[in-house]
Scaffold this active site. Structure first.
Site, PDB file in Angstrom:
ATOM      1  N   ARG A 198     -18.987  33.445  -1.609  1.00 54.06           N
ATOM      2  CA  ARG A 198     -18.818  32.495  -0.461  1.00 54.06           C
ATOM      3  C   ARG A 198     -17.703  31.427  -1.076  1.00 54.06           C
ATOM      4  O   ARG A 198     -16.973  30.891  -0.227  1.00 54.06           O
ATOM      5  CB  ARG A 198     -19.908  31.669  -0.409  1.00 54.06           C
ATOM      6  CG  ARG A 198     -21.177  32.714   0.266  1.00 54.06           C
ATOM      7  CD  ARG A 198     -22.517  32.166   0.190  1.00 54.06           C
ATOM      8  NE  ARG A 198     -22.803  30.835   1.046  1.00 54.06           N
ATOM      9  CZ  ARG A 198     -23.605  29.982   1.045  1.00 54.06           C
ATOM     10  NH1 ARG A 198     -24.709  30.284  -0.051  1.00 54.06           N
ATOM     11  NH2 ARG A 198     -23.814  28.987   1.716  1.00 54.06           N
ATOM     12  N   LEU A 222     -29.924  36.804  -4.570  1.00 57.20           N
ATOM     13  CA  LEU A 222     -29.287  36.605  -3.193  1.00 57.20           C
ATOM     14  C   LEU A 222     -29.813  35.340  -2.591  1.00 57.20           C
ATOM     15  O   LEU A 222     -30.632  34.784  -2.612  1.00 57.20           O
ATOM     16  CB  LEU A 222     -29.664  37.814  -2.314  1.00 57.20           C
ATOM     17  CG  LEU A 222     -29.222  39.325  -2.808  1.00 57.20           C
ATOM     18  CD1 LEU A 222     -29.526  40.263  -1.574  1.00 57.20           C
ATOM     19  CD2 LEU A 222     -27.705  39.385  -3.079  1.00 57.20           C
ATOM     20  N   ASP A 223     -28.696  34.739  -1.972  1.00 58.74           N
ATOM     21  CA  ASP A 223     -28.996  33.283  -1.464  1.00 58.74           C
ATOM     22  C   ASP A 223     -30.154  33.673  -0.427  1.00 58.74           C
ATOM     23  O   ASP A 223     -30.168  34.788   0.238  1.00 58.74           O
ATOM     24  CB  ASP A 223     -27.820  32.811  -0.761  1.00 58.74           C
ATOM     25  CG  ASP A 223     -26.610  32.389  -1.745  1.00 58.74           C
ATOM     26  OD1 ASP A 223     -27.146  32.075  -2.894  1.00 58.74           O
ATOM     27  OD2 ASP A 223     -25.334  32.628  -1.448  1.00 58.74           O
ATOM     28  N   LYS A 224     -30.693  32.541   0.259  1.00 59.37           N
ATOM     29  CA  LYS A 224     -31.719  32.739   1.085  1.00 59.37           C
ATOM     30  C   LYS A 224     -31.209  33.573   2.333  1.00 59.37           C
ATOM     31  O   LYS A 224     -31.941  34.384   2.942  1.00 59.37           O
ATOM     32  CB  LYS A 224     -32.255  31.275   1.704  1.00 59.37           C
ATOM     33  CG  LYS A 224     -33.041  31.280   2.934  1.00 59.37           C
ATOM     34  CD  LYS A 224     -33.485  29.885   3.221  1.00 59.37           C
ATOM     35  CE  LYS A 224     -34.316  29.677   4.578  1.00 59.37           C
ATOM     36  NZ  LYS A 224     -34.517  28.303   4.859  1.00 59.37           N
TER      37      LYS A 224
END
Length: 344
Positions: A256, A157-159
């Site tokens: 995104r 997962l992104d930050k």
């Protein structure tokens, strides 16, 4: 410890100091039934604890000897009787330092670990994030996970994306989970808030690749890898839409990028066009909420998979984090305040 089928042997020199990488030597004899198979296909059958992609990398890196010789390709044909020797090091994660970083553990057994990742936690060390990551936390929580490539991390997962992740604690569990992920047998669903009023759900089936000029970003590209995102509408707000999304594939930044491609970037995502654009006549309180929400509005809310060892179907849910709940409440309040002005 690696579990070894009877037809090959594994020799491992483990160092408990995380600054060194354990050496693994695998040996086997190619069987008559492998006649005509490619080298990578044969090794995948001889060493089922390891994924085909990992075996291919070993071959290309000259880590595989056939009858004492290297310089083979994955396509090299087998005849039966060849002696195989593979010498590799457990990957570089063992260099990293275990750190006592709290983990929100949703489920754990001897094979897998499911966590609810908070915002701000980077999954894997990299440029600008040498430590303080989920990987460092995993090494502290379960030191034996150093024996698993990438410390058992099979997806990321992104930050600033929150929510559910599964981690493998053993190599057999990791190999099975990676295969299930590749075969799209693992279900991952997300909640998000996107800009604009979306009128219906649908599917984005657009290939993705690295952005041609912005190397830290991804983009829809006709020559990219397949990427499919399903989405449905949960709730309408004024100039915003709350969505439920399901990944069919798992490309970097996929949701995104796909939502930005639809001209509905995620709220709070300036990288892909989601900079704050407050609606007209917004209250100071609502404007403050938008300003203070400094991440993409994206949360991994549901994870479903078959347990890699037992085969049992398992499902987990993660409630929206506090900042996301506050955002949704503010969006609802703004919608109610201006609902008589809307023409949809």
């Amino acid at each position: 410890m690696v579990q070894c089928p009877p037809f090959y042997k594994t020799f491992i020199d483990y160092s408990r100091n995380f600054l060194f990488m354990p050496q693994i030597t695998l040996t086997a004899t190619v069987q008559p039934e492998h006649l005509g198979l490619r080298l990578d296909q044969t090794l995948a059958q001889l060493f089922p604890d390891y994924s085909r992609s990992r075996i291919k990398t070993w071959i290309e890196d000259d880590r595989v000897k056939v009858n004492g010789e290297i310089n083979h390709t994955p396509r090299t044909k087998m005849y039966g009787g060849e002696q195989i020797e593979i010498s590799v090091e457990i990957e570089e994660e063992n260099r990293f330092i275990p750190q006592n970083i709290p983990l929100n553990i949703v489920y754990e057994d001897e094979h897998i670990l499911v966590i609810n990742k908070p915002k701000g936690l980077v999954v894997h060390p990299g440029a600008g994030n040498a430590d303080g990551t989920l990987l460092n936390a995993l090494l502290y929580h379960y030191p034996a996970i150093a024996e698993v490539p990438r410390a058992g991390i099979i997806h990321r997962l992104d930050k600033d994306t929150t929510g559910l992740m599964v981690v493998a604690k053993t190599i057999p569990a990791q190999t099975k989970l990676v295969r299930d992920l590749q075969k799209r047998h693992i279900t991952r669903e997300y909640e998000a808030v996107a800009f604009g009023v979306m009128t219906q759900g649908g599917k984005v089936d657009e290939p993705m690749a690295r952005h041609p000029t912005k190397r830290t970003q991804m983009a829809v590209h006709p020559m990219g890898k397949p990427a499919v995102t399903h989405y449905r509408i949960m709730e309408h707000f004024r100039d915003y839409t709350r969505l439920r999304l399901r990944l069919e594939t798992g490309r970097t930044h996929q949701i995104r990028v796909h939502m930005a491609h639809l001209a509905h970037p995620l709220l709070g995502d300036p990288t892909y066009g989601g900079r704050p654009r407050p609606p007209k006549n917004a209250t100071p309180e609502f404007l403050q909420t938008l300003r203070e929400f400094k991440r993409q509005a994206l949360h991994a809310v549901m994870l479903r998979l078959n347990h890699p060892i037992t085969g049992e179907e398992m499902t987990w849910h993660a409630p929206l984090p506090e900042d996301f709940v506050g955002l949704v409440n503010a969006l609802k309040a703004d919608y109610q305040l201006h609902r008589d002005e809307l023409d949809y």
